[in-house]
Scaffold this motif. Structure first.
Motif, PDB file in Angstrom:
ATOM      1  N   GLU A 218       9.055   7.019   5.205  1.00 48.91           N
ATOM      2  CA  GLU A 218       8.569   8.221   4.544  1.00 48.91           C
ATOM      3  C   GLU A 218       7.265   7.970   3.781  1.00 48.91           C
ATOM      4  N   ALA A 219       7.103   6.777   3.230  1.00 50.98           N
ATOM      5  CA  ALA A 219       5.892   6.483   2.460  1.00 50.98           C
ATOM      6  C   ALA A 219       4.641   6.563   3.326  1.00 50.98           C
ATOM      7  N   VAL A 220       4.777   6.276   4.611  1.00 51.31           N
ATOM      8  CA  VAL A 220       3.635   6.359   5.526  1.00 51.31           C
ATOM      9  C   VAL A 220       3.577   7.738   6.174  1.00 51.31           C
ATOM     10  N   ARG A 221       4.691   8.152   6.751  1.00 50.50           N
ATOM     11  CA  ARG A 221       4.732   9.438   7.460  1.00 50.50           C
ATOM     12  C   ARG A 221       4.453  10.606   6.521  1.00 50.50           C
ATOM     13  N   GLY A 222       4.899  10.502   5.269  1.00 46.62           N
ATOM     14  CA  GLY A 222       4.748  11.602   4.333  1.00 46.62           C
ATOM     15  C   GLY A 222       3.462  11.587   3.538  1.00 46.62           C
ATOM     16  N   THR A 223       2.568  10.659   3.871  1.00 47.49           N
ATOM     17  CA  THR A 223       1.286  10.572   3.168  1.00 47.49           C
ATOM     18  C   THR A 223       0.208  11.275   3.990  1.00 47.49           C
ATOM     19  N   ARG A 224      -0.737  11.903   3.314  1.00 48.28           N
ATOM     20  CA  ARG A 224      -1.773  12.635   4.049  1.00 48.28           C
ATOM     21  C   ARG A 224      -2.540  11.677   4.961  1.00 48.28           C
ATOM     22  N   LEU A 225      -3.096  12.202   6.023  1.00 49.88           N
ATOM     23  CA  LEU A 225      -3.684  11.414   7.100  1.00 49.88           C
ATOM     24  C   LEU A 225      -4.704  10.403   6.609  1.00 49.88           C
ATOM     25  N   GLU A 226      -5.597  10.819   5.721  1.00 49.27           N
ATOM     26  CA  GLU A 226      -6.668   9.929   5.287  1.00 49.27           C
ATOM     27  C   GLU A 226      -6.175   8.766   4.416  1.00 49.27           C
ATOM     28  N   ASP A 227      -4.950   8.875   3.909  1.00 53.34           N
ATOM     29  CA  ASP A 227      -4.396   7.810   3.064  1.00 53.34           C
ATOM     30  C   ASP A 227      -3.305   6.995   3.756  1.00 53.34           C
ATOM     31  N   ARG A 228      -3.024   7.308   5.005  1.00 54.59           N
ATOM     32  CA  ARG A 228      -1.927   6.610   5.693  1.00 54.59           C
ATOM     33  C   ARG A 228      -2.232   5.135   5.917  1.00 54.59           C
ATOM     34  N   GLY A 229      -3.496   4.815   6.145  1.00 57.70           N
ATOM     35  CA  GLY A 229      -3.855   3.413   6.312  1.00 57.70           C
ATOM     36  C   GLY A 229      -3.547   2.613   5.056  1.00 57.70           C
ATOM     37  N   SER A 230      -3.873   3.172   3.902  1.00 53.16           N
ATOM     38  CA  SER A 230      -3.587   2.501   2.632  1.00 53.16           C
ATOM     39  C   SER A 230      -2.089   2.384   2.404  1.00 53.16           C
ATOM     40  N   ALA A 231      -1.364   3.446   2.730  1.00 49.64           N
ATOM     41  CA  ALA A 231       0.082   3.418   2.563  1.00 49.64           C
ATOM     42  C   ALA A 231       0.716   2.379   3.478  1.00 49.64           C
ATOM     43  N   ALA A 232       0.231   2.320   4.714  1.00 47.69           N
ATOM     44  CA  ALA A 232       0.773   1.352   5.678  1.00 47.69           C
ATOM     45  C   ALA A 232       0.494  -0.078   5.230  1.00 47.69           C
ATOM     46  N   ARG A 233      -0.702  -0.320   4.692  1.00 49.44           N
ATOM     47  CA  ARG A 233      -1.027  -1.668   4.198  1.00 49.44           C
ATOM     48  C   ARG A 233      -0.153  -2.045   3.018  1.00 49.44           C
ATOM     49  N   ALA A 234       0.044  -1.089   2.109  1.00 52.57           N
ATOM     50  CA  ALA A 234       0.880  -1.365   0.937  1.00 52.57           C
ATOM     51  C   ALA A 234       2.312  -1.675   1.350  1.00 52.57           C
ATOM     52  N   LEU A 235       2.842  -0.883   2.266  1.00 51.48           N
ATOM     53  CA  LEU A 235       4.216  -1.102   2.722  1.00 51.48           C
ATOM     54  C   LEU A 235       4.337  -2.420   3.473  1.00 51.48           C
ATOM     55  N   ALA A 236       3.415  -2.681   4.381  1.00 48.18           N
ATOM     56  CA  ALA A 236       3.470  -3.922   5.167  1.00 48.18           C
ATOM     57  C   ALA A 236       3.382  -5.144   4.273  1.00 48.18           C
ATOM     58  N   GLY A 237       2.566  -5.082   3.248  1.00 49.94           N
ATOM     59  CA  GLY A 237       2.443  -6.209   2.331  1.00 49.94           C
ATOM     60  C   GLY A 237       3.752  -6.527   1.639  1.00 49.94           C
ATOM     61  N   LYS A 238       4.436  -5.483   1.167  1.00 48.66           N
ATOM     62  CA  LYS A 238       5.716  -5.693   0.488  1.00 48.66           C
ATOM     63  C   LYS A 238       6.807  -6.101   1.471  1.00 48.66           C
ATOM     64  N   LEU A 239       6.760  -5.568   2.687  1.00 44.40           N
ATOM     65  CA  LEU A 239       7.761  -5.954   3.684  1.00 44.40           C
ATOM     66  C   LEU A 239       7.622  -7.427   4.055  1.00 44.40           C
ATOM     67  N   ALA A 240       6.394  -7.896   4.162  1.00 43.57           N
ATOM     68  CA  ALA A 240       6.167  -9.309   4.481  1.00 43.57           C
ATOM     69  C   ALA A 240       6.737 -10.201   3.378  1.00 43.57           C
ATOM     70  N   ILE A 241       6.504  -9.810   2.128  1.00 47.21           N
ATOM     71  CA  ILE A 241       7.048 -10.581   1.002  1.00 47.21           C
ATOM     72  C   ILE A 241       8.573 -10.521   1.007  1.00 47.21           C
TER      73      ILE A 241
END
Length: 285
Positions: A218-241
């Motif tokens: 939801e954090a990626v899908r529910g974020t506006r299009l222009e901010d999805r890249g930032s949301a995806a990076r933030a989520l991926a970073g925490k998932l990796a940790i």
């Protein structure tokens, strides 16, 4: 000295030495084996026994790995996806078939359930039997999903808390194990599941993908299009940790979720600031 050789002791001890043992220095192992092991008469027998022992040790290692909790979770999520895909494909075929009998035939798995619960008098038996198989597959998928939702937090508590149990299991499935996922950089985690788009980008035929299967979060899908890249990076970073913590310690750390939510609040604030600027601009005009 023979105690240093893999051939010393019982069969179980030999397998353990093959899998985990080591020697301080090289030695003439075939000669030592012939001199000390009662079942090794000559050098040829030595290599035959060594081959048997290494094959047995490898088989034991594979069995141990297959029984690992993360591998059981991977089998479950892959089976879940197979059941859903097959059920949906057969449901589509069933709808086409049903349309030849009833012009008002429904669609999807709901139509299959309708046929099972209220079979039409003139419905061909094979079509009704197919409807039953579709319903069975749908039920099996539900049972597998329930298993994944129970098991994923046990196998990977931090990953499941951040991604949700089903997405966590899919990430493990794409990488093959929790250990493999734990070794991936966040940039790789971000595009897992988008391999075709990534390869197209590398060939110069498409832009770089911003996300893979983490788009379902939801954090990626529910974020506006222009901010999805930032949301995806933030989520991926925490998932990796999270994957690294789960693999190396297994300790649940709720602060990861809090840090991620804080980061997402910052990203979402951009949209609010943009709306405020637009409203102010319109009123000024």
């Amino acid at each position: 000295m023979s105690g240093d050789g893999w051939f010393a002791g019982t069969q179980d001890e030999r397998l353990e030495r093959i899998r985990h043992g080591s020697a301080a220095k090289p030695a003439n192992w075939p000669t030592l084996a012939v001199e000390s092991a009662s079942d090794i008469e000559d050098e040829t027998t030595y290599y035959d026994r060594l081959h048997e022992a290494t094959v047995s040790a490898t088989r034991a290692a594979v069995q141990t790995r297959e029984r690992a909790d993360d591998n059981q979770l991977i089998h479950a999520i892959r089976s879940l996806e197979d059941c859903r895909r097959t059920a949906n494909e057969l449901a589509e075929r069933l709808s086409e078939w049903g349309g030849t009998v009833d012009p008002e035939a429904g669609a999807g798995i709901d139509y299959a359930k309708q046929l099972v619960e209220e079979p039409p008098a003139d419905g061909p038996e094979p079509m009704l039997s197919l409807a039953g198989r579709v319903v069975d597959l749908a039920h099996q998928a539900e049972e597998l999903e329930a298993y994944v939702e129970r098991q994923a937090p046990v196998v990977a508590p931090n990953l499941s808390a951040l991604a949700g149990p089903v997405l966590a299991a899919r990430l493990l499935s794409l990488t093959g194990s929790l250990e493999s996922l734990a070794k991936k950089p966040s940039g790789t985690v971000q595009v897992l599941g988008a391999e075709e788009a990534l390869f197209a980008h590398l060939r110069g035929h498409a832009p770089s993908p911003k996300h893979g299967i983490i788009f379902t979060h939801e954090a990626v899908r529910g974020t506006r299009l222009e901010d999805r890249g930032s949301a995806a990076r933030a989520l991926a970073g925490k998932l990796a940790i999270a994957a690294r913590i789960d693999h190396y310690s297994g300790e649940y750390r709720p602060e990861l979720e809090a840090e991620f939510e804080e980061r997402m609040a910052t990203i979402r604030a951009r949209a609010d600031e943009g709306d405020d600027k637009t409203e102010n601009g319109d009123s000024h005009a």
